[in-house]
Design a protein around this motif. Structure first.
Motif, PDB file in Angstrom:
ATOM      1  N   GLY A 187      10.162  23.579  12.634  1.00  0.00           N
ATOM      2  CA  GLY A 187       9.111  23.749  11.637  1.00  0.00           C
ATOM      3  C   GLY A 187       9.380  24.817  10.594  1.00  0.00           C
ATOM      4  N   LYS A 188      10.539  25.473  10.672  1.00  0.00           N
ATOM      5  CA  LYS A 188      10.870  26.513   9.689  1.00  0.00           C
ATOM      6  C   LYS A 188      12.013  26.058   8.793  1.00  0.00           C
ATOM      7  CE  LYS A 188       8.960  30.659  11.568  1.00  0.00           C
ATOM      8  NZ  LYS A 188       9.094  32.103  11.728  1.00  0.00           N
ATOM      9  N   ALA A 189      11.928  26.391   7.511  1.00  0.00           N
ATOM     10  CA  ALA A 189      12.993  26.045   6.575  1.00  0.00           C
ATOM     11  C   ALA A 189      14.200  26.944   6.817  1.00  0.00           C
ATOM     12  CB  ALA A 189      12.512  26.190   5.139  1.00  0.00           C
ATOM     13  N   VAL A 190      15.350  26.342   7.077  1.00  0.00           N
ATOM     14  CA  VAL A 190      16.593  27.100   7.264  1.00  0.00           C
ATOM     15  C   VAL A 190      17.559  26.860   6.103  1.00  0.00           C
ATOM     16  CG1 VAL A 190      16.388  27.112   9.778  1.00  0.00           C
ATOM     17  CG2 VAL A 190      17.618  25.230   8.647  1.00  0.00           C
ATOM     18  N   GLY A 191      17.142  26.013   5.148  1.00  0.00           N
ATOM     19  CA  GLY A 191      17.976  25.704   3.994  1.00  0.00           C
ATOM     20  C   GLY A 191      17.360  24.566   3.215  1.00  0.00           C
ATOM     21  N   GLY A 192      18.131  24.055   2.253  1.00  0.00           N
ATOM     22  CA  GLY A 192      17.650  22.924   1.454  1.00  0.00           C
ATOM     23  C   GLY A 192      18.808  22.042   1.050  1.00  0.00           C
ATOM     24  N   ILE A 193      18.502  20.763   0.816  1.00  0.00           N
ATOM     25  CA  ILE A 193      19.505  19.829   0.302  1.00  0.00           C
ATOM     26  C   ILE A 193      18.933  19.153  -0.928  1.00  0.00           C
ATOM     27  CG2 ILE A 193      18.755  17.986   1.901  1.00  0.00           C
ATOM     28  CD1 ILE A 193      21.703  16.990   1.885  1.00  0.00           C
ATOM     29  N   GLY A 194      19.778  18.976  -1.944  1.00  0.00           N
ATOM     30  CA  GLY A 194      19.364  18.306  -3.168  1.00  0.00           C
ATOM     31  C   GLY A 194      20.387  17.285  -3.581  1.00  0.00           C
ATOM     32  N   VAL A 195      19.921  16.102  -3.979  1.00  0.00           N
ATOM     33  CA  VAL A 195      20.807  15.005  -4.341  1.00  0.00           C
ATOM     34  C   VAL A 195      20.374  14.440  -5.684  1.00  0.00           C
ATOM     35  CG1 VAL A 195      21.592  12.692  -3.694  1.00  0.00           C
ATOM     36  CG2 VAL A 195      21.292  14.448  -1.930  1.00  0.00           C
ATOM     37  N   SER A 196      21.355  14.124  -6.532  1.00  0.00           N
ATOM     38  CA  SER A 196      21.051  13.535  -7.831  1.00  0.00           C
ATOM     39  C   SER A 196      22.212  12.689  -8.314  1.00  0.00           C
ATOM     40  CB  SER A 196      20.762  14.637  -8.858  1.00  0.00           C
ATOM     41  OG  SER A 196      20.523  14.109 -10.142  1.00  0.00           O
ATOM     42  N   SER A 197      21.903  11.629  -9.003  1.00  0.00           N
ATOM     43  CA  SER A 197      22.793  10.708  -9.733  1.00  0.00           C
ATOM     44  C   SER A 197      22.293   9.275  -9.646  1.00  0.00           C
ATOM     45  CB  SER A 197      24.263  10.723  -9.270  1.00  0.00           C
ATOM     46  OG  SER A 197      24.993  11.783  -9.833  1.00  0.00           O
ATOM     47  N   GLY A 198      21.500   8.962  -8.589  1.00  0.00           N
ATOM     48  CA  GLY A 198      20.966   7.617  -8.445  1.00  0.00           C
ATOM     49  C   GLY A 198      19.526   7.560  -8.921  1.00  0.00           C
ATOM     50  N   THR A 199      18.812   6.522  -8.497  1.00  0.00           N
ATOM     51  CA  THR A 199      17.366   6.513  -8.698  1.00  0.00           C
ATOM     52  C   THR A 199      16.781   7.568  -7.746  1.00  0.00           C
ATOM     53  OG1 THR A 199      17.001   4.929  -6.929  1.00  0.00           O
ATOM     54  CG2 THR A 199      17.450   4.025  -9.121  1.00  0.00           C
ATOM     55  N   PRO A 200      15.565   8.032  -8.018  1.00  0.00           N
ATOM     56  CA  PRO A 200      14.956   8.968  -7.075  1.00  0.00           C
ATOM     57  C   PRO A 200      14.919   8.418  -5.650  1.00  0.00           C
ATOM     58  CG  PRO A 200      13.754   9.009  -9.133  1.00  0.00           C
ATOM     59  CD  PRO A 200      14.770   7.901  -9.271  1.00  0.00           C
ATOM     60  N   ASP A 201      14.644   7.123  -5.484  1.00  0.00           N
ATOM     61  CA  ASP A 201      14.643   6.542  -4.129  1.00  0.00           C
ATOM     62  C   ASP A 201      16.022   6.658  -3.481  1.00  0.00           C
ATOM     63  OD1 ASP A 201      12.000   5.922  -4.125  1.00  0.00           O
ATOM     64  OD2 ASP A 201      12.261   3.757  -4.399  1.00  0.00           O
ATOM     65  N   GLN A 202      17.058   6.369  -4.244  1.00  0.00           N
ATOM     66  CA  GLN A 202      18.426   6.512  -3.702  1.00  0.00           C
ATOM     67  C   GLN A 202      18.734   7.972  -3.395  1.00  0.00           C
ATOM     68  OE1 GLN A 202      20.427   4.589  -6.989  1.00  0.00           O
ATOM     69  NE2 GLN A 202      20.718   2.673  -5.839  1.00  0.00           N
ATOM     70  N   ASP A 203      18.358   8.857  -4.297  1.00  0.00           N
ATOM     71  CA  ASP A 203      18.601  10.289  -4.077  1.00  0.00           C
ATOM     72  C   ASP A 203      17.912  10.751  -2.785  1.00  0.00           C
ATOM     73  OD1 ASP A 203      19.852  10.193  -6.532  1.00  0.00           O
ATOM     74  OD2 ASP A 203      18.301  11.304  -7.614  1.00  0.00           O
ATOM     75  N   MET A 204      16.675  10.281  -2.592  1.00  0.00           N
ATOM     76  CA  MET A 204      15.918  10.672  -1.402  1.00  0.00           C
ATOM     77  C   MET A 204      16.570  10.131  -0.128  1.00  0.00           C
ATOM     78  SD  MET A 204      12.114  10.117  -3.051  1.00  0.00           S
ATOM     79  CE  MET A 204      11.106  10.502  -1.619  1.00  0.00           C
ATOM     80  N   ALA A 205      17.032   8.878  -0.177  1.00  0.00           N
ATOM     81  CA  ALA A 205      17.661   8.273   1.008  1.00  0.00           C
ATOM     82  C   ALA A 205      18.946   9.016   1.364  1.00  0.00           C
ATOM     83  CB  ALA A 205      17.946   6.790   0.744  1.00  0.00           C
ATOM     84  N   VAL A 206      19.694   9.410   0.356  1.00  0.00           N
ATOM     85  CA  VAL A 206      20.969  10.100   0.608  1.00  0.00           C
ATOM     86  C   VAL A 206      20.716  11.504   1.157  1.00  0.00           C
ATOM     87  CG1 VAL A 206      22.984  11.087  -0.563  1.00  0.00           C
ATOM     88  CG2 VAL A 206      22.307   8.711  -1.006  1.00  0.00           C
ATOM     89  N   ALA A 207      19.708  12.184   0.609  1.00  0.00           N
ATOM     90  CA  ALA A 207      19.375  13.525   1.125  1.00  0.00           C
ATOM     91  C   ALA A 207      18.903  13.431   2.573  1.00  0.00           C
ATOM     92  CB  ALA A 207      18.295  14.170   0.243  1.00  0.00           C
ATOM     93  N   GLN A 208      18.089  12.443   2.863  1.00  0.00           N
ATOM     94  CA  GLN A 208      17.595  12.281   4.240  1.00  0.00           C
ATOM     95  C   GLN A 208      18.727  11.956   5.204  1.00  0.00           C
ATOM     96  OE1 GLN A 208      14.484   9.401   3.406  1.00  0.00           O
ATOM     97  NE2 GLN A 208      12.897  10.887   3.994  1.00  0.00           N
ATOM     98  N   ALA A 209      19.703  11.194   4.734  1.00  0.00           N
ATOM     99  CA  ALA A 209      20.857  10.883   5.592  1.00  0.00           C
ATOM    100  C   ALA A 209      21.632  12.158   5.923  1.00  0.00           C
ATOM    101  CB  ALA A 209      21.767   9.864   4.904  1.00  0.00           C
TER     102      ALA A 209
END
Lengths: 140, 140, 140, 140
Positions: free
Chosen positions: D109-131
């Motif tokens: 439940g605590k944030a230990v970092g962050g991931i950010g993805v960009s270049s596709g559609t927002p849906d693609q970016d979200m799927a790649v970050a979640q992966a």
């Protein structure tokens, strides 16, 4: 020449103290900034757990409110699509804040400084900023 | 994963308090900033009469010292003409400070934060920053 | 039209891998950046313990070296007081790095990318960047 | 003082590896950034064909998600015209990202970092970050 009345650093500490007390009561750690009436930073506090991204936002809310002598949420209304100030949110390199949580500190109707709060919802930010101002007015 | 120890906001207040006491003793109003060990701002105080131009300088001295785990005046020596780090002063959009007055806050040899002071001479800034660190170590 | 040869992402990984190995051998955790020949960031790694302040510096060293097709320490010499490029260190918003640790990656005498390293002394940064380039040439 | 848990560089590599695998499966080359819990960049990868304009966007999505402990698409909803955070998109010099593709990396439940993805559609970016996040949790 002109004489200007503005917050001193003990006033700034009282503003922050009142805001911190309210933030603790809400259980939401906050970033809190106080500027003088020229919009220049006087004091800042990021409570343990306050968001890193809220540091600049709190400072810029206080800057906007003090400099424009207007609460930031008023710009939020005025800058909606179709409204007269649409687009102002990205002015001054993004420093012009239109999200609630920034208020001018008023004495006898004149702005003597500004307070900006960020890390919660806009409603929480506004409540915490107002608590800071109330603490100041109780003291003055 | 990694576990990191850093200042909390009460530590930051003690650092600023110690610095303010020294600044008052010297009769030089100062800007004083404290960051966590990641260089992110935690607390800031511009004493009445502190220089507006010193706000960013104090914040960036604390950022530099915490982030680089090195006192800013060490960069001042290393960045003189002909020295290896010549030219570093304008790095990171000018945030890399090479003027004295920024120190990492060290506990057991590890940086847990940074303090930055500006408005006096570099010697005064350094003395005030060190007074903040001494107050912290007395408390810890 | 023109055809350009540049690093691909697997080349960038090899450059970073070679640099990381050397940094580990030296016992100095580093920030390491690789750009393409246009100076645009391809890959970045901040080793555990690498300086937060070195993130932008490493990226900008790689940018400078790739974009100018010149090692950053060459600018250090050329930008000393009285030398022809004096003052260039603050160009491009401070992105033009004149401290050692940035090299163009050359193939057949042409720049195909850049590598930038920061966190150690300039000599250490240069050694680590060169180790990255050597790893790349062994592979190509 | 406070003790904080954050990603180390091997965690960051696993996050990027998981994201790259998903991007390859989708056939969309991406920019992928990982920050620590303080929002400071740890690792970055622009896959061959990833958009140059997405470099900063990916880094700032990771910064926003880690610093605010919130997915960037949540800000997208909260910042629509008429919604409470309208206008926040241009805050912090435009670094506050409200487009999907940035997630905090949460452990207990605590944030230990962050991931950010960009270049596709927002849906693609979200799927790649979640992966990327799934790969990390499989490993931890």
């Amino acid at each position: 020449m002109i004489s200007v009345t503005r917050l001193d650093i003990s006033d700034a500490d009282i503003l922050i103290g009142g805001a911190v007390a309210k933030a603790n009561a809400l259980g939401v750690p906050m970033c809190i900034a106080v500027t003088d009436e020229a919009g220049q930073l006087m004091a800042f506090c990021r409570m343990d757990g306050g968001k890193v991204t809220s540091t600049t936002i709190a400072i810029d809310k206080a800057f906007t409110a003090a400099g424009a002598k207007k609460a930031t949420h008023e710009y939020g209304i005025a800058s909606q699509p179709g409204a007269p100030a649409y687009g102002i949110a990205s002015a001054i390199g993004g420093r012009l804040m239109v999200v609630g949580g920034g208020y001018p500190v008023l004495v006898d109707g004149k702005a003597v400084g500004g307070i900006g709060v960020s890390s919660g919802t806009p409603d929480q930010d506004m409540a915490v900023a107002q608590a800071g101002i109330e603490a100041f007015h109780k003291h003055v």
